[in-house]
Scaffold this active site. Structure first.
Site, PDB file in Angstrom:
ATOM      1  N   GLY A   1       1.169  -0.842  -0.039  1.00  0.00           N
ATOM      2  CA  GLY A   1       0.038  -0.061  -0.108  1.00  0.00           C
ATOM      3  C   GLY A   1       0.563   1.468  -0.203  1.00  0.00           C
TER       4      GLY A   1
ATOM      5  N   THR B   1      -4.370  -3.288  -0.900  1.00  0.00           N
ATOM      6  CA  THR B   1      -5.055  -2.529   0.336  1.00  0.00           C
ATOM      7  C   THR B   1      -6.390  -2.906  -0.001  1.00  0.00           C
ATOM      8  OG1 THR B   1      -5.673  -1.315   1.678  1.00  0.00           O
ATOM      9  CG2 THR B   1      -5.253  -0.062  -1.023  1.00  0.00           C
TER      10      THR B   1
ATOM     11  N   ASP C   1      -8.673  -1.486   2.238  1.00  0.00           N
ATOM     12  CA  ASP C   1      -8.817   0.167   2.146  1.00  0.00           C
ATOM     13  C   ASP C   1      -9.369   1.275   0.973  1.00  0.00           C
ATOM     14  OD1 ASP C   1      -8.302  -0.171   4.760  1.00  0.00           O
ATOM     15  OD2 ASP C   1      -6.295   0.913   4.436  1.00  0.00           O
TER      16      ASP C   1
ATOM     17  N   GLN D   1     -11.698  -8.952   8.163  1.00  0.00           N
ATOM     18  CA  GLN D   1     -11.438  -8.268   6.478  1.00  0.00           C
ATOM     19  C   GLN D   1     -10.289  -8.919   5.847  1.00  0.00           C
ATOM     20  OE1 GLN D   1     -13.451  -4.893   6.874  1.00  0.00           O
ATOM     21  NE2 GLN D   1     -12.480  -5.377   8.758  1.00  0.00           N
TER      22      GLN D   1
HETATM   23  O1  F6P Z   1      -4.510  -0.711   5.700  1.00  0.00           O
HETATM   24  C1  F6P Z   1      -5.419  -2.094   5.636  1.00  0.00           C
HETATM   25  C2  F6P Z   1      -5.685  -1.978   7.482  1.00  0.00           C
HETATM   26  O2  F6P Z   1      -6.530  -3.105   7.525  1.00  0.00           O
HETATM   27  C3  F6P Z   1      -6.403  -0.751   8.002  1.00  0.00           C
HETATM   28  O3  F6P Z   1      -7.736  -0.840   7.625  1.00  0.00           O
HETATM   29  C4  F6P Z   1      -6.712  -0.776   9.122  1.00  0.00           C
HETATM   30  O4  F6P Z   1      -6.873   0.525   9.852  1.00  0.00           O
HETATM   31  C5  F6P Z   1      -4.987  -1.144   9.080  1.00  0.00           C
HETATM   32  O5  F6P Z   1      -4.623  -2.186   8.166  1.00  0.00           O
HETATM   33  C6  F6P Z   1      -4.560  -2.096  10.767  1.00  0.00           C
HETATM   34  O6  F6P Z   1      -3.290  -2.450  10.453  1.00  0.00           O
HETATM   35  P1  F6P Z   1      -2.997  -3.515  11.280  1.00  0.00           P
HETATM   36  O7  F6P Z   1      -3.062  -4.905  11.166  1.00  0.00           O
HETATM   37  O8  F6P Z   1      -2.058  -3.148  12.459  1.00  0.00           O
HETATM   38  O9  F6P Z   1      -4.163  -3.387  12.917  1.00  0.00           O
END
Ligand code: F6P
Length: 364
Positions: free
Chosen positions: A113, A136, A138, A285
């Site tokens: 990403g 990503t 997102d 997700q």
């Molecule tokens: O960028 C992908 C993502 O899953 C976001 O949607 C979320 O805010 C973040 O990463 C969570 O990150 P981590 O896996 O470090 O908790």
């Protein structure tokens, strides 16, 4: 020709399909493929494996990444793990570049990403032949119509909305589903539309507490004793801030969002005699099999990345525009986030079918 490949940042379904797409296309040309372990960590620490056809056989269906990943490994500000014991960050980018040279790697495919691609851009500025691939859940990279991983996350979120519907209806409750997405509301918006959510809250349309309550009351007045709210983790009120659940030191973006759904439940229960329940979907997700679309897109991205290397088009990211693979400069790829436009057709669609965005200024 010898190429390197790494997967960086948070994982998502489709990473293995890209690794397979790149590896198979490169091997077919008689090239060698080196997979760096755990994102840029493997590049700095010289940890890698040689990828052969048998290593990537059958992985198109698997979630996660066979190479491992890291969302804290930045060669330009490197900290050793575990982060709690890490000293101050060091610039080890020259070491990363020299490791590539020593291994005789002529080009590097960086899959990730905005954080991973930003590092790829800086490595390219140091003379490394880099090609990026946009990943990503997102879907927040402006230079591509879609990133791989998003469709798979959307499927999980939509299934969750569907499942919450029946229980909400049976108990006459307000069910609140919190999705990921960071500063972009794509997962909440599309799963909310696809699952027929009643209220969708996204970062791009700050909510008003009284308008969320009014939307639930409006449904009750029509005899609909339940409501489904899909809220993106980055949602915030017109006057408020995003809800931060954790700060991850050393990560390109240290803020981790989460917990806004509990605020929304409190607002509603404070005003209406109704029971709310919250489901924070979290990393579900990011897990499981990629959807057919993501497998198809990832395979296309992988093959296209190898094509870019062959044509020596470095410093570029594979992108998907108008249903075709193309490429953009890494600079353009990381300049701006792709966020939901409040005046977009999608938002209008949701409003047209009676969905509320928790803000009465947005209506049709
Ligand atoms: O960028 C992908 C993502 O899953 C976001 O949607 C979320 O805010 C973040 O990463 C969570 O990150 P981590 O896996 O470090 O908790």
């Amino acid at each position: 020709m010898k190429i390197g490949i790494l997967t960086g940042g948070g994982d998502c379904p489709g990473l293995n399909a890209v690794v397979r797409g790149v590896t198979k296309s490169a091997l077919k040309k008689g090239w060698e493929v080196t997979g760096f372990k755990d994102g840029y960590r493997g590049l700095v620490e010289n940890r890698y494996i040689k990828l052969e056809d048998r290593d990537v056989s059958g992985i198109i269906i698997r979630g996660g990444t066979i190479l491992g990943t890291s969302n804290t490994a930045n060669p330009f500000a490197y900290t050793l793990e575990p982060l709690s014991e890490a000293g101050s960050p060091k610039d080890l980018s020259a070491l990363a570049v020299s490791n590539l040279k020593k291994l005789g790697i002529g080009a590097l495919v960086a899959i990730g990403g905005d954080g991973t691609l930003n590092i790829a851009k800086k490595l390219h500025e140091m003379g490394v032949a880099v090609v990026g691939v946009p990943k990503t859940i997102d879907n927040d990279l402006s230079a591509t119509d879609v990133t791989f991983g998003f469709d798979s996350a959307l499927k999980v979120a939509t299934e969750a909305v569907d499942k919450l519907h029946t229980t909400a209806e049976s108990h006459h409750r307000v069910m609140i589903l919190e999705t990921m997405g960071r500063y972009a509301g794509w997962i909440a918006l599309r799963s909310g539309i696809a699952g027929g959510g009643d209220i969708i809250l996204i970062p791009e349309i700050p909510y008003r507490e009284q308008d969320i309550v009014a939307a639930v009351n409006e449904r009750r007045a029509k005899g609909k004793n339940f409501s489904i709210i899909v809220v993106s983790e980055g949602a915030k009120s017109e006057k408020g801030e995003m809800t931060v659940s954790k700060v991850v030191k050393g990560s390109p973006d240290p803020l981790r969002l989460g917990g806004v759904s509990y605020k929304i439940a409190g607002i509603i229960e404070g005003e209406i005699k109704v029971e709310c329940r919250v489901v924070v979907l979290g990393h579900l997700q990011r897990g499981g099999e990629p959807t057919p679309f993501d497998r198809w897109l990832s395979t296309g991205f992988g093959a296209y990345a190898v094509g870019l290397i062959e044509k020596k088009q470095f410093g570029r990211m594979v992108a998907f525009k108008n249903f075709c693979c193309t490429s953009v400069t890494l600079k353009d790829a990381v300049t701006a986030l792709r966020r939901v436009r409040p005046d977009s057709q999608e938002v209008l669609t949701a409003l047209s079918v009676g969905t509320s965005f928790g803000n009465s200024r947005y209506k049709v």
